[in-house]
Design a protein around this motif. Structure first.
Motif, PDB file in Angstrom:
ATOM      1  N   GLY A  71     -12.890  -7.614 -10.110  1.00 39.86           N
ATOM      2  CA  GLY A  71     -11.700  -8.335 -10.554  1.00 39.86           C
ATOM      3  C   GLY A  71     -10.920  -7.534 -11.570  1.00 39.86           C
ATOM      4  N   ILE A  72      -9.602  -7.596 -11.441  1.00 38.35           N
ATOM      5  CA  ILE A  72      -8.688  -6.970 -12.408  1.00 38.35           C
ATOM      6  C   ILE A  72      -7.812  -8.087 -12.971  1.00 38.35           C
ATOM      7  CG2 ILE A  72      -6.791  -5.307 -12.697  1.00 38.35           C
ATOM      8  CD1 ILE A  72      -9.443  -3.965 -11.988  1.00 38.35           C
ATOM      9  N   THR A  73      -7.612  -8.071 -14.277  1.00 37.90           N
ATOM     10  CA  THR A  73      -6.791  -9.107 -14.889  1.00 37.90           C
ATOM     11  C   THR A  73      -5.386  -9.074 -14.268  1.00 37.90           C
ATOM     12  OG1 THR A  73      -6.269 -10.067 -17.033  1.00 37.90           O
ATOM     13  CG2 THR A  73      -5.987  -7.710 -16.844  1.00 37.90           C
ATOM     14  N   ARG A  77      -2.841  -5.549 -12.362  1.00 40.62           N
ATOM     15  CA  ARG A  77      -3.100  -5.225 -10.944  1.00 40.62           C
ATOM     16  C   ARG A  77      -2.057  -4.253 -10.390  1.00 40.62           C
ATOM     17  NH1 ARG A  77      -4.815 -11.382  -9.237  1.00 40.62           N
ATOM     18  NH2 ARG A  77      -6.678 -11.353 -10.560  1.00 40.62           N
ATOM     19  N   GLY A  78      -2.427  -3.600  -9.315  1.00 37.74           N
ATOM     20  CA  GLY A  78      -1.486  -2.718  -8.631  1.00 37.74           C
ATOM     21  C   GLY A  78      -1.269  -1.383  -9.316  1.00 37.74           C
ATOM     22  N   GLN A  79      -2.161  -1.025 -10.229  1.00 33.97           N
ATOM     23  CA  GLN A  79      -2.013   0.261 -10.938  1.00 33.97           C
ATOM     24  C   GLN A  79      -3.180   1.203 -10.670  1.00 33.97           C
ATOM     25  OE1 GLN A  79      -0.682  -0.238 -15.185  1.00 33.97           O
ATOM     26  NE2 GLN A  79      -1.129  -2.376 -14.738  1.00 33.97           N
ATOM     27  N   GLY A  80      -3.996   0.844  -9.706  1.00 30.64           N
ATOM     28  CA  GLY A  80      -5.102   1.727  -9.338  1.00 30.64           C
ATOM     29  C   GLY A  80      -6.413   1.422 -10.034  1.00 30.64           C
ATOM     30  N   PHE A  81      -6.455   0.372 -10.858  1.00 28.59           N
ATOM     31  CA  PHE A  81      -7.686   0.105 -11.617  1.00 28.59           C
ATOM     32  C   PHE A  81      -8.817  -0.442 -10.723  1.00 28.59           C
ATOM     33  CE2 PHE A  81      -4.637  -0.500 -15.321  1.00 28.59           C
ATOM     34  CZ  PHE A  81      -4.877   0.766 -15.823  1.00 28.59           C
ATOM     35  N   GLY A  82      -8.459  -1.256  -9.759  1.00 32.89           N
ATOM     36  CA  GLY A  82      -9.489  -1.773  -8.846  1.00 32.89           C
ATOM     37  C   GLY A  82     -10.143  -0.634  -8.079  1.00 32.89           C
ATOM     38  N   ARG A  83      -9.296   0.268  -7.618  1.00 35.53           N
ATOM     39  CA  ARG A  83      -9.820   1.427  -6.879  1.00 35.53           C
ATOM     40  C   ARG A  83     -10.707   2.291  -7.791  1.00 35.53           C
ATOM     41  NH1 ARG A  83      -8.082   4.063  -2.207  1.00 35.53           N
ATOM     42  NH2 ARG A  83      -8.907   6.147  -2.092  1.00 35.53           N
ATOM     43  N   LEU A  84     -10.242   2.476  -9.027  1.00 33.85           N
ATOM     44  CA  LEU A  84     -11.001   3.284  -9.992  1.00 33.85           C
ATOM     45  C   LEU A  84     -12.407   2.705 -10.209  1.00 33.85           C
ATOM     46  CD1 LEU A  84     -10.179   5.685 -11.912  1.00 33.85           C
ATOM     47  CD2 LEU A  84      -9.869   3.954 -13.686  1.00 33.85           C
ATOM     48  N   ALA A 108      -8.294 -13.880   4.077  1.00 33.51           N
ATOM     49  CA  ALA A 108      -6.875 -13.888   3.679  1.00 33.51           C
ATOM     50  C   ALA A 108      -6.591 -12.909   2.547  1.00 33.51           C
ATOM     51  CB  ALA A 108      -6.478 -15.298   3.239  1.00 33.51           C
ATOM     52  N   ASN A 109      -7.614 -12.311   1.975  1.00 34.39           N
ATOM     53  CA  ASN A 109      -7.433 -11.430   0.816  1.00 34.39           C
ATOM     54  C   ASN A 109      -7.083 -10.018   1.288  1.00 34.39           C
ATOM     55  OD1 ASN A 109      -7.484 -10.147  -1.636  1.00 34.39           O
ATOM     56  ND2 ASN A 109      -9.458 -11.000  -2.284  1.00 34.39           N
ATOM     57  N   LYS A 110      -5.840  -9.885   1.760  1.00 35.38           N
ATOM     58  CA  LYS A 110      -5.415  -8.630   2.399  1.00 35.38           C
ATOM     59  C   LYS A 110      -5.435  -7.449   1.425  1.00 35.38           C
ATOM     60  CE  LYS A 110      -4.673 -10.796   6.248  1.00 35.38           C
ATOM     61  NZ  LYS A 110      -5.854 -10.950   7.094  1.00 35.38           N
ATOM     62  N   GLU A 117     -11.005  -0.923   2.901  1.00 33.05           N
ATOM     63  CA  GLU A 117     -10.837  -0.043   4.072  1.00 33.05           C
ATOM     64  C   GLU A 117     -10.473   1.365   3.624  1.00 33.05           C
ATOM     65  OE1 GLU A 117      -9.508  -3.212   7.558  1.00 33.05           O
ATOM     66  OE2 GLU A 117      -7.958  -2.122   6.456  1.00 33.05           O
ATOM     67  N   ASN A 118      -9.601   1.455   2.620  1.00 33.10           N
ATOM     68  CA  ASN A 118      -9.200   2.781   2.141  1.00 33.10           C
ATOM     69  C   ASN A 118     -10.371   3.536   1.521  1.00 33.10           C
ATOM     70  OD1 ASN A 118      -6.610   2.367   3.003  1.00 33.10           O
ATOM     71  ND2 ASN A 118      -5.789   1.831   0.998  1.00 33.10           N
ATOM     72  N   LEU A 119     -11.381   2.792   1.074  1.00 33.07           N
ATOM     73  CA  LEU A 119     -12.578   3.428   0.511  1.00 33.07           C
ATOM     74  C   LEU A 119     -13.618   3.730   1.595  1.00 33.07           C
ATOM     75  CD1 LEU A 119     -12.925   1.226  -2.700  1.00 33.07           C
ATOM     76  CD2 LEU A 119     -12.473   3.689  -2.667  1.00 33.07           C
TER      77      LEU A 119
HETATM   78  C1  LIG Z   1      -8.414  -6.914  -5.335  1.00 33.19           C
HETATM   79  C2  LIG Z   1      -8.160  -6.319  -6.702  1.00 33.19           C
HETATM   80  C3  LIG Z   1      -9.477  -6.055  -7.395  1.00 33.19           C
HETATM   81  C4  LIG Z   1      -7.446  -4.961  -6.499  1.00 33.19           C
HETATM   82  O1  LIG Z   1      -7.304  -4.343  -7.770  1.00 33.19           O
HETATM   83  P1  LIG Z   1      -5.953  -3.570  -8.155  1.00 33.19           P
HETATM   84  O2  LIG Z   1      -6.199  -2.849  -9.411  1.00 33.19           O
HETATM   85  O3  LIG Z   1      -4.823  -4.532  -8.142  1.00 33.19           O
HETATM   86  O4  LIG Z   1      -5.797  -2.588  -6.910  1.00 33.19           O
HETATM   87  P2  LIG Z   1      -5.348  -1.076  -6.961  1.00 33.19           P
HETATM   88  O5  LIG Z   1      -4.080  -0.949  -7.758  1.00 33.19           O
HETATM   89  O6  LIG Z   1      -6.494  -0.216  -7.358  1.00 33.19           O
HETATM   90  O7  LIG Z   1      -4.977  -0.817  -5.451  1.00 33.19           O
HETATM   91  C5  LIG Z   1      -6.013  -0.617  -4.515  1.00 33.19           C
HETATM   92  C6  LIG Z   1      -5.484  -0.742  -3.127  1.00 33.19           C
HETATM   93  O8  LIG Z   1      -5.079  -2.084  -2.901  1.00 33.19           O
HETATM   94  C7  LIG Z   1      -3.822  -2.100  -2.253  1.00 33.19           C
HETATM   95  N1  LIG Z   1      -2.961  -2.974  -3.011  1.00 33.19           N
HETATM   96  C8  LIG Z   1      -2.892  -3.093  -4.345  1.00 33.19           C
HETATM   97  N2  LIG Z   1      -1.998  -4.035  -4.686  1.00 33.19           N
HETATM   98  C9  LIG Z   1      -1.505  -4.521  -3.525  1.00 33.19           C
HETATM   99  C10 LIG Z   1      -0.558  -5.519  -3.204  1.00 33.19           C
HETATM  100  N3  LIG Z   1       0.061  -6.232  -4.145  1.00 33.19           N
HETATM  101  N4  LIG Z   1      -0.334  -5.759  -1.904  1.00 33.19           N
HETATM  102  C11 LIG Z   1      -0.973  -5.060  -0.951  1.00 33.19           C
HETATM  103  N5  LIG Z   1      -1.879  -4.109  -1.206  1.00 33.19           N
HETATM  104  C12 LIG Z   1      -2.129  -3.829  -2.456  1.00 33.19           C
HETATM  105  C13 LIG Z   1      -3.261  -0.731  -2.194  1.00 33.19           C
HETATM  106  O9  LIG Z   1      -3.195  -0.405  -0.835  1.00 33.19           O
HETATM  107  C14 LIG Z   1      -4.270   0.134  -2.874  1.00 33.19           C
HETATM  108  O10 LIG Z   1      -4.696   1.069  -1.949  1.00 33.19           O
HETATM  109  P3  LIG Z   1      -4.807   2.633  -2.274  1.00 33.19           P
HETATM  110  O11 LIG Z   1      -5.186   2.802  -3.716  1.00 33.19           O
HETATM  111  O12 LIG Z   1      -5.875   3.093  -1.384  1.00 33.19           O
HETATM  112  O13 LIG Z   1      -3.456   3.165  -1.965  1.00 33.19           O
HETATM  113  C15 LIG Z   1      -7.264  -7.229  -7.581  1.00 33.19           C
HETATM  114  O14 LIG Z   1      -6.107  -7.537  -6.866  1.00 33.19           O
HETATM  115  C16 LIG Z   1      -7.938  -8.534  -8.006  1.00 33.19           C
HETATM  116  O15 LIG Z   1      -8.603  -8.590  -9.046  1.00 33.19           O
HETATM  117  N6  LIG Z   1      -7.764  -9.605  -7.202  1.00 33.19           N
HETATM  118  C17 LIG Z   1      -8.374 -10.917  -7.498  1.00 33.19           C
HETATM  119  C18 LIG Z   1      -9.875 -10.891  -7.317  1.00 33.19           C
HETATM  120  C19 LIG Z   1     -10.265 -10.386  -5.944  1.00 33.19           C
HETATM  121  O16 LIG Z   1      -9.686 -10.759  -4.935  1.00 33.19           O
HETATM  122  N7  LIG Z   1     -11.305  -9.521  -5.911  1.00 33.19           N
HETATM  123  C20 LIG Z   1     -11.849  -8.990  -4.682  1.00 33.19           C
HETATM  124  C21 LIG Z   1     -12.754 -10.006  -4.070  1.00 33.19           C
HETATM  125  S1  LIG Z   1     -13.609  -9.402  -2.655  1.00 33.19           S
END
Ligand SMILES: CC(C)(COP(=O)(O)OP(=O)(O)OC[C@H]1O[C@@H](n2cnc3c(N)ncnc32)[C@H](O)[C@@H]1OP(=O)(O)O)[C@@H](O)C(=O)NCCC(=O)NCCS
Length: 151
Positions: A71-73, A77-84, A108-110, A117-119
Motif C-alpha cells: 500500500g502507498i498513501t 501514488r503514481g510516483q513509482g513508490f509501489g514499484r520500488l 478490478a484493481n487494474k 505484470e510489469n514486474l
Molecule cells: C497499487 C499501488 C500499491 C501502486 O503503487 P504506486 O506507487 O501508485 O504505483 P507506481 O507509481 O509504482 O506505479 C507502478 C505501476 O502501476 C501503474 N500505475 C500507477 N498508477 C496508475 C494509475 N493511476 N493508473 C493506471 N496504472 C497506474 C503504472 O503502470 C506503473 O507501472 P510501471 O512502473 O511499470 O510503468 C497503489 O496504487 C495503492 O496503494 N493502491 C491501494 C492498495 C492496493 O490496491 N494495493 C495492492 C493490492 S493487491
C-alpha cells in the motif's frame, strides 16, 4: 526504505486503512504479522511519515512467499513508490533463495495488476470465486524467482 519497527505499528495500521478502506487488517493482525515476519515488512519513510509498506510471508522451506500487503498513501501514488517497494521485496526474497512469489489481487484493481505484470507476475487463467468470502473474487498471480547468478 527500512524495516518496520514496533513503534511504527499504529501508523502502519492507519496506512493500511488508507490503502484498503473497505478491508483493512485489524490492528492485532498487523501486530502478529510483525511478530512473525519482522524481516519481511518494509516501509517507505520520508522522515516525517510512512508513505508505503510491503509485507511478505515466506514458507520455512523457501518454496514460496506470499505478498500479503502492498500500500502507498493516496497522496504519494503514481510516483513509482509501489514499484520500488515491490522490487526491493523481490530482490530480498531472491537473495534468500525463495523460488516462487504468489499474490492475490481484486480483478478490478487494474493499477495493481499492471504493476505486477510489469514486474513479471503472471495471472492464473481462472478467477478464484469467493476467495476471501462471498463476492470477494481474487486473481492469483505468480512469479518464478531465479537464484542470483542463475539468470
Ligand atoms: C497499487 C499501488 C500499491 C501502486 O503503487 P504506486 O506507487 O501508485 O504505483 P507506481 O507509481 O509504482 O506505479 C507502478 C505501476 O502501476 C501503474 N500505475 C500507477 N498508477 C496508475 C494509475 N493511476 N493508473 C493506471 N496504472 C497506474 C503504472 O503502470 C506503473 O507501472 P510501471 O512502473 O511499470 O510503468 C497503489 O496504487 C495503492 O496503494 N493502491 C491501494 C492498495 C492496493 O490496491 N494495493 C495492492 C493490492 S493487491
Amino acid at each position: 526504505m527500512r524495516h518496520v519497527r514496533e513503534e511504527d505499528l499504529q501508523e502502519l495500521s492507519l496506512l493500511d486503512r488508507e490503502s484498503f478502506p473497505e478491508e483493512p487488517y485489524p490492528y492485532f493482525v498487523l501486530r502478529q504479522m510483525f511478530d512473525v515476519y519482522p524481516d519481511h515488512l518494509l516501509v517507505l519513510d520520508d522522515g516525517t511519515a510512512l508513505m508505503g509498506y510491503v509485507l511478505c510471508g515466506t514458507a520455512p522451506d523457501l518454496s514460496r512467499s506470499w505478498v500479503l500487503g502492498l500500500g502507498i498513501t493516496p497522496d504519494e501514488r503514481g510516483q513509482g513508490f509501489g514499484r520500488l517497494l515491490m522490487e526491493e521485496a523481490l530482490r530480498r526474497l531472491r537473495g534468500l533463495g525463495v523460488r516462487e512469489v504468489v499474490l492475490t489481487v481484486a480483478p478490478a484493481n487494474k493499477t495493481a495488476i499492471l504493476l505486477y505484470e510489469n514486474l513479471g507476475f503472471v495471472g492464473e487463467p481462472t478467477l478464484h470465486e469467493n476467495y476471501f468470502g462471498p463476492g470477494a473474487d481474487r486473481l492469483l498471480m505468480r512469479l518464478r524467482l531465479s537464484r542470483p547468478g542463475f539468470g
